[in-house]
Design a protein around this motif. Sequence first.
Motif, PDB file in Angstrom:
ATOM      1  N   TYR A 145       0.849  -1.181   0.000  1.00 56.10           N
ATOM      2  CA  TYR A 145       0.000   0.000   0.000  1.00 56.10           C
ATOM      3  C   TYR A 145       0.889   1.238   0.000  1.00 56.10           C
ATOM      4  O   TYR A 145       1.820   1.334   0.807  1.00 56.10           O
ATOM      5  CB  TYR A 145      -0.926   0.028   1.228  1.00 56.10           C
ATOM      6  N   THR A 146       0.596   2.150  -0.892  1.00 60.53           N
ATOM      7  CA  THR A 146       1.357   3.406  -0.973  1.00 60.53           C
ATOM      8  C   THR A 146       0.371   4.573  -1.056  1.00 60.53           C
ATOM      9  O   THR A 146       0.313   5.289  -2.065  1.00 60.53           O
ATOM     10  CB  THR A 146       2.266   3.401  -2.213  1.00 60.53           C
ATOM     11  N   PRO A 147      -0.418   4.813  -0.001  1.00 61.53           N
ATOM     12  CA  PRO A 147      -1.449   5.858  -0.085  1.00 61.53           C
ATOM     13  C   PRO A 147      -0.888   7.269  -0.017  1.00 61.53           C
ATOM     14  O   PRO A 147      -1.562   8.218  -0.439  1.00 61.53           O
ATOM     15  CB  PRO A 147      -2.352   5.555   1.114  1.00 61.53           C
ATOM     16  N   PHE A 148       0.332   7.436   0.529  1.00 59.33           N
ATOM     17  CA  PHE A 148       0.881   8.780   0.692  1.00 59.33           C
ATOM     18  C   PHE A 148       2.053   9.053  -0.255  1.00 59.33           C
ATOM     19  O   PHE A 148       2.421  10.200  -0.455  1.00 59.33           O
ATOM     20  CB  PHE A 148       1.352   8.984   2.141  1.00 59.33           C
ATOM     21  N   ASP A 149       2.640   8.019  -0.798  1.00 59.93           N
ATOM     22  CA  ASP A 149       3.750   8.176  -1.731  1.00 59.93           C
ATOM     23  C   ASP A 149       3.291   7.631  -3.084  1.00 59.93           C
ATOM     24  O   ASP A 149       3.366   6.427  -3.354  1.00 59.93           O
ATOM     25  CB  ASP A 149       4.985   7.418  -1.231  1.00 59.93           C
ATOM     26  N   LEU A 150       2.773   8.509  -3.926  1.00 59.84           N
ATOM     27  CA  LEU A 150       2.190   8.083  -5.196  1.00 59.84           C
ATOM     28  C   LEU A 150       3.290   7.645  -6.154  1.00 59.84           C
ATOM     29  O   LEU A 150       4.233   8.394  -6.427  1.00 59.84           O
ATOM     30  CB  LEU A 150       1.372   9.226  -5.814  1.00 59.84           C
ATOM     31  N   LEU A 151       3.168   6.427  -6.660  1.00 55.40           N
ATOM     32  CA  LEU A 151       4.156   5.879  -7.577  1.00 55.40           C
ATOM     33  C   LEU A 151       3.813   6.258  -9.015  1.00 55.40           C
ATOM     34  O   LEU A 151       2.644   6.439  -9.371  1.00 55.40           O
ATOM     35  CB  LEU A 151       4.217   4.355  -7.438  1.00 55.40           C
ATOM     36  N   GLN A 152       4.834   6.341  -9.844  1.00 50.71           N
ATOM     37  CA  GLN A 152       4.645   6.701 -11.243  1.00 50.71           C
ATOM     38  C   GLN A 152       4.112   5.511 -12.031  1.00 50.71           C
ATOM     39  O   GLN A 152       4.508   4.372 -11.822  1.00 50.71           O
ATOM     40  CB  GLN A 152       5.976   7.147 -11.868  1.00 50.71           C
ATOM     41  N   ASP A 153       3.209   5.814 -12.975  1.00 48.09           N
ATOM     42  CA  ASP A 153       2.772   4.804 -13.927  1.00 48.09           C
ATOM     43  C   ASP A 153       3.829   4.647 -15.015  1.00 48.09           C
ATOM     44  O   ASP A 153       4.649   5.549 -15.244  1.00 48.09           O
ATOM     45  CB  ASP A 153       1.425   5.190 -14.536  1.00 48.09           C
ATOM     46  N   LEU A 169      -6.977  -0.666 -26.061  1.00 51.27           N
ATOM     47  CA  LEU A 169      -7.509   0.696 -26.022  1.00 51.27           C
ATOM     48  C   LEU A 169      -8.337   1.015 -27.253  1.00 51.27           C
ATOM     49  O   LEU A 169      -9.198   1.901 -27.210  1.00 51.27           O
ATOM     50  CB  LEU A 169      -6.359   1.696 -25.901  1.00 51.27           C
ATOM     51  N   ALA A 170      -8.078   0.315 -28.361  1.00 46.20           N
ATOM     52  CA  ALA A 170      -8.838   0.567 -29.587  1.00 46.20           C
ATOM     53  C   ALA A 170     -10.204  -0.104 -29.564  1.00 46.20           C
ATOM     54  O   ALA A 170     -11.070   0.230 -30.375  1.00 46.20           O
ATOM     55  CB  ALA A 170      -8.046   0.088 -30.804  1.00 46.20           C
ATOM     56  N   GLN A 171     -10.430  -1.056 -28.668  1.00 48.82           N
ATOM     57  CA  GLN A 171     -11.690  -1.777 -28.586  1.00 48.82           C
ATOM     58  C   GLN A 171     -12.379  -1.430 -27.274  1.00 48.82           C
ATOM     59  O   GLN A 171     -11.748  -1.376 -26.223  1.00 48.82           O
ATOM     60  CB  GLN A 171     -11.438  -3.285 -28.687  1.00 48.82           C
ATOM     61  N   SER A 172     -13.670  -1.207 -27.350  1.00 50.67           N
ATOM     62  CA  SER A 172     -14.390  -0.674 -26.193  1.00 50.67           C
ATOM     63  C   SER A 172     -14.650  -1.740 -25.123  1.00 50.67           C
ATOM     64  O   SER A 172     -14.403  -1.523 -23.939  1.00 50.67           O
ATOM     65  CB  SER A 172     -15.720  -0.060 -26.649  1.00 50.67           C
ATOM     66  N   PHE A 173     -15.188  -2.926 -25.526  1.00 53.30           N
ATOM     67  CA  PHE A 173     -15.525  -3.971 -24.556  1.00 53.30           C
ATOM     68  C   PHE A 173     -16.397  -3.405 -23.425  1.00 53.30           C
ATOM     69  O   PHE A 173     -16.071  -3.499 -22.251  1.00 53.30           O
ATOM     70  CB  PHE A 173     -14.269  -4.616 -23.956  1.00 53.30           C
ATOM     71  N   GLN A 174     -17.526  -2.820 -23.798  1.00 53.03           N
ATOM     72  CA  GLN A 174     -18.469  -2.265 -22.821  1.00 53.03           C
ATOM     73  C   GLN A 174     -17.818  -1.187 -21.951  1.00 53.03           C
ATOM     74  O   GLN A 174     -18.106  -1.074 -20.765  1.00 53.03           O
ATOM     75  CB  GLN A 174     -19.046  -3.374 -21.935  1.00 53.03           C
ATOM     76  N   ASP A 175     -16.901  -0.413 -22.560  1.00 55.27           N
ATOM     77  CA  ASP A 175     -16.223   0.656 -21.832  1.00 55.27           C
ATOM     78  C   ASP A 175     -15.521   0.100 -20.592  1.00 55.27           C
ATOM     79  O   ASP A 175     -15.645   0.618 -19.484  1.00 55.27           O
ATOM     80  CB  ASP A 175     -17.237   1.742 -21.452  1.00 55.27           C
ATOM     81  N   ALA A 212      -7.473   8.794 -21.555  1.00 53.31           N
ATOM     82  CA  ALA A 212      -8.478   7.909 -20.957  1.00 53.31           C
ATOM     83  C   ALA A 212      -7.884   7.006 -19.896  1.00 53.31           C
ATOM     84  O   ALA A 212      -8.604   6.501 -19.031  1.00 53.31           O
ATOM     85  CB  ALA A 212      -9.142   7.072 -22.051  1.00 53.31           C
ATOM     86  N   LEU A 213      -6.563   6.780 -19.914  1.00 48.64           N
ATOM     87  CA  LEU A 213      -5.921   5.921 -18.934  1.00 48.64           C
ATOM     88  C   LEU A 213      -5.741   6.594 -17.583  1.00 48.64           C
ATOM     89  O   LEU A 213      -5.487   5.920 -16.588  1.00 48.64           O
ATOM     90  CB  LEU A 213      -4.549   5.470 -19.453  1.00 48.64           C
ATOM     91  N   ASP A 214      -5.841   7.918 -17.537  1.00 47.49           N
ATOM     92  CA  ASP A 214      -5.660   8.663 -16.291  1.00 47.49           C
ATOM     93  C   ASP A 214      -4.322   8.311 -15.649  1.00 47.49           C
ATOM     94  O   ASP A 214      -4.240   7.932 -14.469  1.00 47.49           O
ATOM     95  CB  ASP A 214      -6.819   8.383 -15.332  1.00 47.49           C
ATOM     96  N   LEU A 215      -3.256   8.430 -16.456  1.00 41.47           N
ATOM     97  CA  LEU A 215      -1.924   8.069 -15.973  1.00 41.47           C
ATOM     98  C   LEU A 215      -1.446   9.071 -14.930  1.00 41.47           C
ATOM     99  O   LEU A 215      -1.717  10.273 -15.031  1.00 41.47           O
ATOM    100  CB  LEU A 215      -0.941   8.015 -17.146  1.00 41.47           C
ATOM    101  N   ARG A 216      -0.710   8.579 -13.947  1.00 43.17           N
ATOM    102  CA  ARG A 216      -0.226   9.396 -12.845  1.00 43.17           C
ATOM    103  C   ARG A 216       1.279   9.606 -13.005  1.00 43.17           C
ATOM    104  O   ARG A 216       2.070   8.696 -12.776  1.00 43.17           O
ATOM    105  CB  ARG A 216      -0.555   8.713 -11.522  1.00 43.17           C
TER     106      ARG A 216
END
Length: 692
Positions: free
Chosen positions: A231-239, A368-374, A449-453
């Motif tokens: 768990y890393t709730p306070f130290d956000l790791l890079q994607d 990412l090119a295919q939706s698959f029900q979002d 759309a990936l919401d990368l951090r």
Amino acid sequence: MVEGILSNSVIDSKAKTKAKTRYLKRKKSRRQARKSAAPKQNNTAQRHEETDEEDRSDTESEDHTPRERASNGSHSKELKETQEGGREERPQKKRKLSFSHSEEGENCMSEVEEVEVANEVDSPLPAAAPRTSKSPEPQMSLSVFPLPTLPDAPPKSILALQGLDQALVEAEVVNPSSRLPIIPKGDDPRTGLSERTRRRLIELGITELFAVQTALLPFLLGSSAMRRSLYTPFDLLQDVCVSAPTGSGKTLAYVLPIVEILSTRIVTHLRALIVLPTRDLVMQVRETLEAIAKGRGLKIGVATGQHSFAHEQSQLVADMSAKLSGGSSKVDILICTPGRLIDHLNGTLNFSLQHLRFLIIDEADRLLAQSFQDWLAQVLAATQSSPRVVPETAETKTLAPICDSLAPAFLHLHGEVDLHTDIDEKKDPSCQKLLFSATLTSDPGKLAALDLRNPKYFVVQGLSDESEIDGIPNIIAERFTMPEALKEHMIICEAPQKPLMLFHLVHNHSVRNALVFTKSSESASRLVRLFEFFEAATSSSGNPIVVRSYSSDLPTNERRTILEKFKAQEVHLLICSDLISRGIDISHVSHVVSYDAPVDIRKYVHRVGRTARAGRTGDAWTLVEEQEAHYFKSMLRSAGHLERVQRVRISEKDTASLSSAYEMRVLLDIPAEPPERVRTVAFSDLVEPCYY
């Protein structure tokens, strides 16, 4: 008679010269009178006017000497009068103007010009009045503004970077030839792998790490203790986003960090989720995980739809009797396809992603090119905690609430009490997203759309290759890196000759242990039948070439059996659709034949990447129809890859023996079969769908 005519013309010219002299004399006197009457206020304009008038007078004197009458009647009349004694010239009458040409081709003064000359003699122009101080100033015309011009178009490098994350532009480039030997004993600060994991790799025959692994492992398994925490709730790791050639070891690059970090867990929760596009890839990754994590106690599950939904629920969730806020899981690692994942998110009680530590998306560009029900939006929403809701009235509160293993970011959602931690701060999910692909997309919309951090990009690219073309990085310009030991060929032929070209490659170029890609499952099955008839008609030995079809039309168990026989080299040619063009790792594949040319550079990259994997050599052959050659070459040229594909020319002499057998035996022997067989194996049914 001739002398008389010449004398008459001389007299006529003299008469005209006298008239012209009188006209010019009167004009000069008139100009002097006008000059003396007008004040000298605008010397510049006057000089221009005088110059223009003098030019006109000179032009008139040059153009109209000698003068002749316009009509033949007037000319003969004048000649008659001159011969009779030379009468005095009469004053000119006012007539209309016209231009005429003499028979000799010279311009003559027309009647209109004679009228203007007479008017100028009879009525001279009035003199210009002097300008006084009260007279209005002449109106000045507005200045002419320049026409608007279009600005220069921005360069390609700027247009390509619009909307992109700066981290993608500043991606770390890794040399694909770099290797790192594995040390079996002691500490290894270079990679962060434990001694137990390194010994396991050596037992499996892996003695060195490839380029993508040497770059990614130190980043994910650094010296920081927080990087190894569950768990890393306070130290956000890079994607992380990785673009590497096929066969470069991407699967092992994310399997090793998962096994290293999750081996410290005590309570079983779903902490690693691996999403893959096909069932075959799911089974392949599962085999790799089970081999690496052997003896670690990690529980691995799959969800592909191969078994019933109830059976998968019983394998994934421990307790479905009551809703638990923290969820309930029987597995630590889940490998699944996106469609089945959404089914469990919506239909399986206590299936939770709140404890997720790794979210792996392999073959990211295809998913990412295919939706698959979002599916992506639903998965990302399941990893996030909903906003805190405080009940309006709370009459009773339990001092010691029942804890069901809530994740730190989800503690405020406990239904009975308003629970706080010692450090009442906002806590973020600990999920770290890892994306892998040989053709990683650079579309800003898909990446957003990936919401990368705070993402970190790794690009495996040779130092000999150009890192930029027209100022655009290769990952943005979609110029992908191929395996270094891969040799690529293309054969341009007519459409009816494609089966013969395939037979030529098999018999004359010793193409064995090969994957043959077609455009559809139906084309694969028809090509297999045609190849079997050809081998039955031409094979004189007792060891014919074994060919099998592999496509989505076959049941899962049959596909698995065929794949196992191909890996055991009991099947020489595997004719398949693009079902296994991504990710499948078969070590002994030495040739890849694209019977139907790919229409997209990404599909071409994944097809040829089935060979020359992990440093081995391989050949890729593409059969291109003549009408497809221009588009195929343009596709390779736009990707900067046309120079690496060598064209192979096959003449009729090279295929003479096969051609005779193909035409005389296959085409003539098929109608000799029973009628019910003829209807199923007619030549038009066998051949035409393969290339039309």
